[in-house]
Structure formats: C-alpha cells, structure tokens
Design a protein around this motif. Structure first.
Motif, PDB file in Angstrom:
ATOM      1  N   SER A   2       4.833  42.476  58.818  1.00 44.88           N
ATOM      2  CA  SER A   2       4.217  43.805  58.822  1.00 44.88           C
ATOM      3  C   SER A   2       4.443  44.498  60.165  1.00 44.88           C
ATOM      4  CB  SER A   2       2.716  43.688  58.545  1.00 44.88           C
ATOM      5  OG  SER A   2       2.056  43.137  59.666  1.00 44.88           O
ATOM      6  N   THR A   3       4.206  45.807  60.167  1.00 45.02           N
ATOM      7  CA  THR A   3       4.339  46.598  61.390  1.00 45.02           C
ATOM      8  C   THR A   3       3.379  46.099  62.459  1.00 45.02           C
ATOM      9  OG1 THR A   3       5.005  48.515  60.088  1.00 45.02           O
ATOM     10  CG2 THR A   3       4.242  48.950  62.315  1.00 45.02           C
ATOM     11  N   ASN A   4       2.172  45.758  62.030  1.00 49.45           N
ATOM     12  CA  ASN A   4       1.166  45.238  62.963  1.00 49.45           C
ATOM     13  C   ASN A   4       1.635  43.935  63.604  1.00 49.45           C
ATOM     14  OD1 ASN A   4      -1.189  46.296  63.895  1.00 49.45           O
ATOM     15  ND2 ASN A   4      -2.509  45.195  62.455  1.00 49.45           N
ATOM     16  N   GLU A   5       2.201  43.036  62.797  1.00 46.40           N
ATOM     17  CA  GLU A   5       2.696  41.765  63.325  1.00 46.40           C
ATOM     18  C   GLU A   5       3.853  41.988  64.296  1.00 46.40           C
ATOM     19  OE1 GLU A   5       1.973  38.474  59.856  1.00 46.40           O
ATOM     20  OE2 GLU A   5       3.446  40.043  59.456  1.00 46.40           O
ATOM     21  N   LEU A   6       4.744  42.900  63.945  1.00 43.98           N
ATOM     22  CA  LEU A   6       5.865  43.216  64.830  1.00 43.98           C
ATOM     23  C   LEU A   6       5.375  43.791  66.152  1.00 43.98           C
ATOM     24  CD1 LEU A   6       8.614  44.724  62.511  1.00 43.98           C
ATOM     25  CD2 LEU A   6       8.859  42.795  64.067  1.00 43.98           C
ATOM     26  N   GLU A   7       4.423  44.682  66.071  1.00 50.23           N
ATOM     27  CA  GLU A   7       3.875  45.296  67.286  1.00 50.23           C
ATOM     28  C   GLU A   7       3.236  44.235  68.186  1.00 50.23           C
ATOM     29  OE1 GLU A   7       0.959  49.003  68.576  1.00 50.23           O
ATOM     30  OE2 GLU A   7       1.350  48.617  66.458  1.00 50.23           O
ATOM     31  N   ASN A   8       2.511  43.291  67.582  1.00 50.89           N
ATOM     32  CA  ASN A   8       1.893  42.209  68.352  1.00 50.89           C
ATOM     33  C   ASN A   8       2.945  41.315  69.001  1.00 50.89           C
ATOM     34  OD1 ASN A   8      -0.766  42.971  67.916  1.00 50.89           O
ATOM     35  ND2 ASN A   8      -0.942  41.774  66.028  1.00 50.89           N
ATOM     36  N   LYS A   9       4.023  41.019  68.272  1.00 51.94           N
ATOM     37  CA  LYS A   9       5.099  40.192  68.819  1.00 51.94           C
ATOM     38  C   LYS A   9       5.796  40.897  69.986  1.00 51.94           C
ATOM     39  CE  LYS A   9       6.095  37.322  64.841  1.00 51.94           C
ATOM     40  NZ  LYS A   9       5.562  36.080  65.409  1.00 51.94           N
ATOM     41  N   ILE A  10       6.011  42.212  69.849  1.00 53.65           N
ATOM     42  CA  ILE A  10       6.644  42.974  70.925  1.00 53.65           C
ATOM     43  C   ILE A  10       5.743  42.992  72.150  1.00 53.65           C
ATOM     44  CG2 ILE A  10       7.376  45.293  71.621  1.00 53.65           C
ATOM     45  CD1 ILE A  10       8.358  45.646  68.674  1.00 53.65           C
ATOM     46  N   LYS A  11       4.452  43.179  71.938  1.00 55.08           N
ATOM     47  CA  LYS A  11       3.496  43.176  73.054  1.00 55.08           C
ATOM     48  C   LYS A  11       3.510  41.816  73.750  1.00 55.08           C
ATOM     49  CE  LYS A  11      -1.318  43.961  74.247  1.00 55.08           C
ATOM     50  NZ  LYS A  11      -2.663  44.201  73.758  1.00 55.08           N
ATOM     51  N   LYS A  12       3.500  40.740  72.966  1.00 57.48           N
ATOM     52  CA  LYS A  12       3.527  39.391  73.530  1.00 57.48           C
ATOM     53  C   LYS A  12       4.836  39.154  74.286  1.00 57.48           C
ATOM     54  CE  LYS A  12       1.458  36.253  71.050  1.00 57.48           C
ATOM     55  NZ  LYS A  12       1.161  35.198  70.048  1.00 57.48           N
ATOM     56  N   LEU A  13       5.946  39.634  73.731  1.00 57.15           N
ATOM     57  CA  LEU A  13       7.246  39.516  74.395  1.00 57.15           C
ATOM     58  C   LEU A  13       7.226  40.218  75.746  1.00 57.15           C
ATOM     59  CD1 LEU A  13      10.290  38.834  74.472  1.00 57.15           C
ATOM     60  CD2 LEU A  13      10.684  40.942  73.187  1.00 57.15           C
ATOM     61  N   GLN A  14       6.676  41.429  75.777  1.00 52.45           N
ATOM     62  CA  GLN A  14       6.606  42.183  77.026  1.00 52.45           C
ATOM     63  C   GLN A  14       5.734  41.469  78.059  1.00 52.45           C
ATOM     64  OE1 GLN A  14       5.361  46.007  75.488  1.00 52.45           O
ATOM     65  NE2 GLN A  14       7.461  46.792  75.540  1.00 52.45           N
ATOM     66  N   GLU A  15       4.661  40.854  77.612  1.00 57.85           N
ATOM     67  CA  GLU A  15       3.803  40.105  78.525  1.00 57.85           C
ATOM     68  C   GLU A  15       4.553  38.913  79.118  1.00 57.85           C
ATOM     69  OE1 GLU A  15       0.424  39.142  76.085  1.00 57.85           O
ATOM     70  OE2 GLU A  15      -0.408  41.168  76.234  1.00 57.85           O
ATOM     71  N   TRP A  16       5.285  38.172  78.270  1.00 59.86           N
ATOM     72  CA  TRP A  16       6.054  37.022  78.750  1.00 59.86           C
ATOM     73  C   TRP A  16       7.172  37.462  79.691  1.00 59.86           C
ATOM     74  CZ3 TRP A  16       4.676  32.244  79.024  1.00 59.86           C
ATOM     75  CH2 TRP A  16       3.763  31.727  78.112  1.00 59.86           C
ATOM     76  N   GLU A  17       7.822  38.575  79.370  1.00 57.63           N
ATOM     77  CA  GLU A  17       8.890  39.067  80.240  1.00 57.63           C
ATOM     78  C   GLU A  17       8.328  39.486  81.599  1.00 57.63           C
ATOM     79  OE1 GLU A  17      10.763  42.050  77.772  1.00 57.63           O
ATOM     80  OE2 GLU A  17      12.277  40.621  77.088  1.00 57.63           O
ATOM     81  N   ALA A  18       7.158  40.104  81.609  1.00 57.41           N
ATOM     82  CA  ALA A  18       6.520  40.498  82.870  1.00 57.41           C
ATOM     83  C   ALA A  18       6.157  39.254  83.684  1.00 57.41           C
ATOM     84  CB  ALA A  18       5.270  41.340  82.596  1.00 57.41           C
ATOM     85  N   LEU A  19       5.647  38.232  83.012  1.00 54.83           N
ATOM     86  CA  LEU A  19       5.309  36.983  83.682  1.00 54.83           C
ATOM     87  C   LEU A  19       6.564  36.320  84.258  1.00 54.83           C
ATOM     88  CD1 LEU A  19       3.021  34.993  84.338  1.00 54.83           C
ATOM     89  CD2 LEU A  19       3.505  33.869  82.160  1.00 54.83           C
ATOM     90  N   ALA A  20       7.650  36.347  83.504  1.00 52.28           N
ATOM     91  CA  ALA A  20       8.920  35.773  83.974  1.00 52.28           C
ATOM     92  C   ALA A  20       9.431  36.528  85.196  1.00 52.28           C
ATOM     93  CB  ALA A  20       9.958  35.804  82.849  1.00 52.28           C
ATOM     94  N   GLU A  21       9.303  37.842  85.198  1.00 57.11           N
ATOM     95  CA  GLU A  21       9.720  38.650  86.353  1.00 57.11           C
ATOM     96  C   GLU A  21       8.879  38.322  87.579  1.00 57.11           C
ATOM     97  OE1 GLU A  21      12.279  40.784  86.946  1.00 57.11           O
ATOM     98  OE2 GLU A  21      13.029  40.074  85.016  1.00 57.11           O
ATOM     99  N   GLU A  22       7.577  38.153  87.380  1.00 57.93           N
ATOM    100  CA  GLU A  22       6.697  37.786  88.489  1.00 57.93           C
ATOM    101  C   GLU A  22       7.093  36.424  89.058  1.00 57.93           C
ATOM    102  OE1 GLU A  22       2.487  38.005  87.578  1.00 57.93           O
ATOM    103  OE2 GLU A  22       2.809  39.850  86.442  1.00 57.93           O
TER     104      GLU A  22
END
Length: 91
Positions: A2-22
């Motif tokens: 669903s769109t909601n699930e995709l949005e949650n996965k994208i948000k989680k991906l962005q959080e992990w990418e930010a953590l990796a950058e840090e």
C-alpha cells in the motif's frame, strides 16, 4: 504494498541513510585526528597497542581522457562503449 507501507519504508530508509551519513562523518573525523597525530609525529607509520596505522603517499598514472578526446576525437569515439545503468532516487 500500500501507499502507506511504501511511505513508511521510504521514511525508514531516509532515517537509516541519515544515520549512515552521521557514522561516516564520525569515522572521517576520527581518521583526521589520527592523521593529524601522525603529522605531528612526522611519521607514515604509527603503532598504537595492537594496531598499526599507515598513511603513505601513493603515486599512480592515470589516463587523461579529456586531453585524448580533444586531440584524437575520432579514435576516442572508436573505442568508446555506451553502457546502461539504473538510478534509484527518492524526491
């Protein structure tokens, strides 16, 4: 999915990418501190307990494609291959 699930996965991906950058920035800062100490000690090799740090100069020869392309455009085209890839972006 669903769109909601995709949005949650994208948000989680962005959080992990930010953590990796840090984490990458922190690792680079630590490397810079070690390099500064090596400069301070005027050494290319430093032993710290069970670790050996080496920061050495490396010489390499690289092909100057820009100049070659200007001076030998036809030959450059003759030996150039086109490649295809896919790019993943989230906006």
């Amino acid at each position: 999915m669903s769109t909601n699930e995709l949005e949650n996965k994208i948000k989680k991906l962005q959080e992990w990418e930010a953590l990796a950058e840090e984490a990458k920035a922190e690792a680079e800062a630590l490397k810079d501190e070690i390099k500064a100490e090596m400069l301070n000690r005027d050494t290319e090799e430093l032993t710290a307990g069970r670790y050996i740090c080496r920061w050495t100069s490396v010489l390499s020869n690289r092909f100057d494609t820009t100049t070659f392309k200007k001076e030998h455009a036809e030959m450059y085209r003759q030996y150039t291959k086109q490649s295809s890839s896919r790019r993943f972006l989230i906006a």
